[in-house]
Motif scaffolding. Structure first.
Motif, PDB file in Angstrom:
ATOM      1  N   ALA A  62       0.816  -1.213   0.000  1.00  0.00           N
ATOM      2  CA  ALA A  62       0.000   0.000   0.000  1.00  0.00           C
ATOM      3  C   ALA A  62       0.851   1.265   0.000  1.00  0.00           C
ATOM      4  N   ASN A  63       2.178   1.102  -0.001  1.00  0.00           N
ATOM      5  CA  ASN A  63       3.069   2.259   0.069  1.00  0.00           C
ATOM      6  C   ASN A  63       4.276   2.040  -0.841  1.00  0.00           C
ATOM      7  N   VAL A  64       3.985   1.943  -2.139  1.00  0.00           N
ATOM      8  CA  VAL A  64       5.044   1.673  -3.110  1.00  0.00           C
ATOM      9  C   VAL A  64       5.487   2.955  -3.817  1.00  0.00           C
ATOM     10  N   GLN A  65       4.555   3.805  -4.205  1.00  0.00           N
ATOM     11  CA  GLN A  65       4.922   5.036  -4.901  1.00  0.00           C
ATOM     12  C   GLN A  65       3.789   6.043  -4.786  1.00  0.00           C
ATOM     13  N   PHE A  66       4.091   7.263  -5.215  1.00  0.00           N
ATOM     14  CA  PHE A  66       3.141   8.372  -5.187  1.00  0.00           C
ATOM     15  C   PHE A  66       3.261   9.059  -6.528  1.00  0.00           C
ATOM     16  N   GLY A  67       2.313   8.775  -7.455  1.00  0.00           N
ATOM     17  CA  GLY A  67       2.545   9.187  -8.834  1.00  0.00           C
ATOM     18  C   GLY A  67       3.817   8.531  -9.316  1.00  0.00           C
ATOM     19  N   PRO A  68       4.689   9.255 -10.020  1.00  0.00           N
ATOM     20  CA  PRO A  68       5.973   8.682 -10.452  1.00  0.00           C
ATOM     21  C   PRO A  68       7.047   8.669  -9.371  1.00  0.00           C
ATOM     22  N   LEU A  69       6.775   9.262  -8.200  1.00  0.00           N
ATOM     23  CA  LEU A  69       7.757   9.266  -7.115  1.00  0.00           C
ATOM     24  C   LEU A  69       7.826   7.879  -6.494  1.00  0.00           C
ATOM     25  N   LEU A 129      10.032  25.955 -15.856  1.00  0.00           N
ATOM     26  CA  LEU A 129      11.057  26.337 -14.894  1.00  0.00           C
ATOM     27  C   LEU A 129      12.437  26.159 -15.529  1.00  0.00           C
ATOM     28  N   GLU A 130      13.347  27.098 -15.260  1.00  0.00           N
ATOM     29  CA  GLU A 130      14.663  27.072 -15.887  1.00  0.00           C
ATOM     30  C   GLU A 130      15.753  27.244 -14.839  1.00  0.00           C
ATOM     31  N   ASN A 131      16.984  26.991 -15.274  1.00  0.00           N
ATOM     32  CA  ASN A 131      18.192  27.222 -14.476  1.00  0.00           C
ATOM     33  C   ASN A 131      18.293  26.333 -13.249  1.00  0.00           C
ATOM     34  N   ILE A 132      17.660  25.160 -13.327  1.00  0.00           N
ATOM     35  CA  ILE A 132      17.825  24.127 -12.313  1.00  0.00           C
ATOM     36  C   ILE A 132      17.951  22.797 -13.052  1.00  0.00           C
ATOM     37  N   PRO A 133      18.438  21.743 -12.384  1.00  0.00           N
ATOM     38  CA  PRO A 133      18.559  20.449 -13.067  1.00  0.00           C
ATOM     39  C   PRO A 133      17.230  19.976 -13.635  1.00  0.00           C
ATOM     40  N   PHE A 134      17.309  19.372 -14.838  1.00  0.00           N
ATOM     41  CA  PHE A 134      16.115  18.921 -15.550  1.00  0.00           C
ATOM     42  C   PHE A 134      16.075  17.403 -15.576  1.00  0.00           C
ATOM     43  N   MET A 135      14.924  16.818 -15.204  1.00  0.00           N
ATOM     44  CA  MET A 135      14.776  15.368 -15.188  1.00  0.00           C
ATOM     45  C   MET A 135      13.625  14.940 -16.087  1.00  0.00           C
ATOM     46  N   ASN A 136      13.609  13.663 -16.418  1.00  0.00           N
ATOM     47  CA  ASN A 136      12.568  13.106 -17.280  1.00  0.00           C
ATOM     48  C   ASN A 136      11.396  12.608 -16.444  1.00  0.00           C
ATOM     49  N   SER A 137      10.715  13.549 -15.824  1.00  0.00           N
ATOM     50  CA  SER A 137       9.479  13.297 -15.090  1.00  0.00           C
ATOM     51  C   SER A 137       8.744  14.615 -14.998  1.00  0.00           C
ATOM     52  N   ASN A 138       7.446  14.578 -15.213  1.00  0.00           N
ATOM     53  CA  ASN A 138       6.648  15.799 -15.181  1.00  0.00           C
ATOM     54  C   ASN A 138       6.380  16.203 -13.727  1.00  0.00           C
ATOM     55  N   SER A 139       7.469  16.387 -12.991  1.00  0.00           N
ATOM     56  CA  SER A 139       7.430  16.629 -11.543  1.00  0.00           C
ATOM     57  C   SER A 139       8.395  17.750 -11.199  1.00  0.00           C
ATOM     58  N   THR A 140       8.188  18.361 -10.043  1.00  0.00           N
ATOM     59  CA  THR A 140       9.113  19.371  -9.533  1.00  0.00           C
ATOM     60  C   THR A 140       9.271  19.183  -8.028  1.00  0.00           C
ATOM     61  N   VAL A 141      10.503  19.317  -7.558  1.00  0.00           N
ATOM     62  CA  VAL A 141      10.787  19.274  -6.123  1.00  0.00           C
ATOM     63  C   VAL A 141      11.195  20.673  -5.676  1.00  0.00           C
ATOM     64  N   PRO A 196       2.536  14.454 -11.159  1.00  0.00           N
ATOM     65  CA  PRO A 196       1.273  14.143 -11.831  1.00  0.00           C
ATOM     66  C   PRO A 196       0.623  12.926 -11.186  1.00  0.00           C
ATOM     67  N   ALA A 197      -0.701  12.906 -11.176  1.00  0.00           N
ATOM     68  CA  ALA A 197      -1.381  11.733 -10.667  1.00  0.00           C
ATOM     69  C   ALA A 197      -1.079  10.526 -11.534  1.00  0.00           C
ATOM     70  N   THR A 198      -0.956  10.751 -12.835  1.00  0.00           N
ATOM     71  CA  THR A 198      -0.580   9.710 -13.783  1.00  0.00           C
ATOM     72  C   THR A 198       0.488  10.256 -14.707  1.00  0.00           C
ATOM     73  N   GLU A 199       1.642   9.617 -14.724  1.00  0.00           N
ATOM     74  CA  GLU A 199       2.741  10.071 -15.586  1.00  0.00           C
ATOM     75  C   GLU A 199       2.492   9.588 -17.017  1.00  0.00           C
ATOM     76  N   VAL A 200       2.844  10.409 -17.987  1.00  0.00           N
ATOM     77  CA  VAL A 200       2.698  10.051 -19.397  1.00  0.00           C
ATOM     78  C   VAL A 200       4.073   9.813 -19.984  1.00  0.00           C
ATOM     79  N   ASN A 201       4.280   8.645 -20.603  1.00  0.00           N
ATOM     80  CA  ASN A 201       5.555   8.358 -21.267  1.00  0.00           C
ATOM     81  C   ASN A 201       5.600   9.028 -22.633  1.00  0.00           C
ATOM     82  N   TYR A 202       6.779   9.520 -22.996  1.00  0.00           N
ATOM     83  CA  TYR A 202       6.935  10.219 -24.270  1.00  0.00           C
ATOM     84  C   TYR A 202       7.850   9.416 -25.187  1.00  0.00           C
TER      85      TYR A 202
END
Length: 239
Positions: A34-41, A154-166, A233-239
């Protein structure tokens, strides 16, 4: 929907005398279906590494791995040829992609503290990549600052392949902040120090709140507070 998970509910593990870690999600020796992930996190670990120790070289694939250094310093080395020293206030991002091996070691005489987060990639099969930046986020005052993102606004910070922001946040006692979001997204808030009211719910040090189906996350600092906010995102979309 709001779900409070207290500090005592985190999974704690000690590996020998060199690593003390708290897991927010299923990881290694801890598994809760019941505690595997939260969206893509997929992973959120709060690690404390003792002097002259660390993670030996090990592989990853198809994950976006980000580290935020809270105290001390870490030496990084990987199969791409990168060798860097990360200090408090630095951010590291690895795209594991088709495969990368790396080590993270504390070669100092003191301890090192970091947050390690993994996101499931929305671009499988890409080449591995690495970057780190000195963002000095620990000196943030009374605002929310982005640390890593996959959202192109958002710019000037590291960019990752997930539609998420920390984000890293700081609020002085009595301070307020309204984080604008969407009902199709989720928010996880982890308190590093102090205490907050999150929609009038008391959240203390090392507690976390998971929020869904909201337009605004309302924060009020009952004491000076620092925290990590993860927008996914509640559901991540693969590109």
């Amino acid at each position: 929907m709001l779900k409070l998970i207290t500090a005592s509910e985190r999974h704690q593990t000690n590996i020998g005398d060199w690593l003390q870690s708290h897991y927010l999600f299923s990881f290694a020796d801890y598994y809760n279906p019941a505690n595997v992930q939260f969206g893509p996190l997929r992973v959120f670990n709060h690690d404390r590494i003792s002097a002259k120790n660390g993670f030996p070289s090990h592989p990853h694939t198809e994950m976006e791995v980000v580290n935020f250094i809270l105290d001390g310093e870490i030496n990084h080395q990987d199969s791409l040829g990168n060798k860097t020293t990360l200090k408090a206030g630095d951010v590291q991002r690895m795209t594991a992609g088709t495969g990368i091996t790396h080590s993270e070691t504390n070669d100092t005489d003191g301890y090192a503290e970091l947050l390690q987060l993994w996101f499931i990639s929305n671009k499988p099969g890409v080449a591995p990549a690495y970057e780190n930046m000195t963002l000095d986020f620990l000196n943030t005052k009374d605002k929310l600052v982005p640390l890593v993102t996959g959202q192109k606004v958002l710019e000037n910070i590291p960019f990752m392949n997930s539609n998420s922001t920390v984000y890293y946040g700081h609020l002085s006692q009595g301070g307020n902040y309204d984080f604008k979001t969407f009902k199709i997204r989720k928010t996880l808030l982890y308190v590093l120090s102090g205490s907050l009211l999150v929609h009038n719910m008391e959240v203390d040090q090392y507690d976390q709140v998971r929020l869904e189906e909201l337009d605004v996350v309302g924060l009020h600092a009952t004491g000076e507070a620092t925290f990590i906010l993860v927008d996914v995102p509640a559901t991540e979309v693969n590109y």
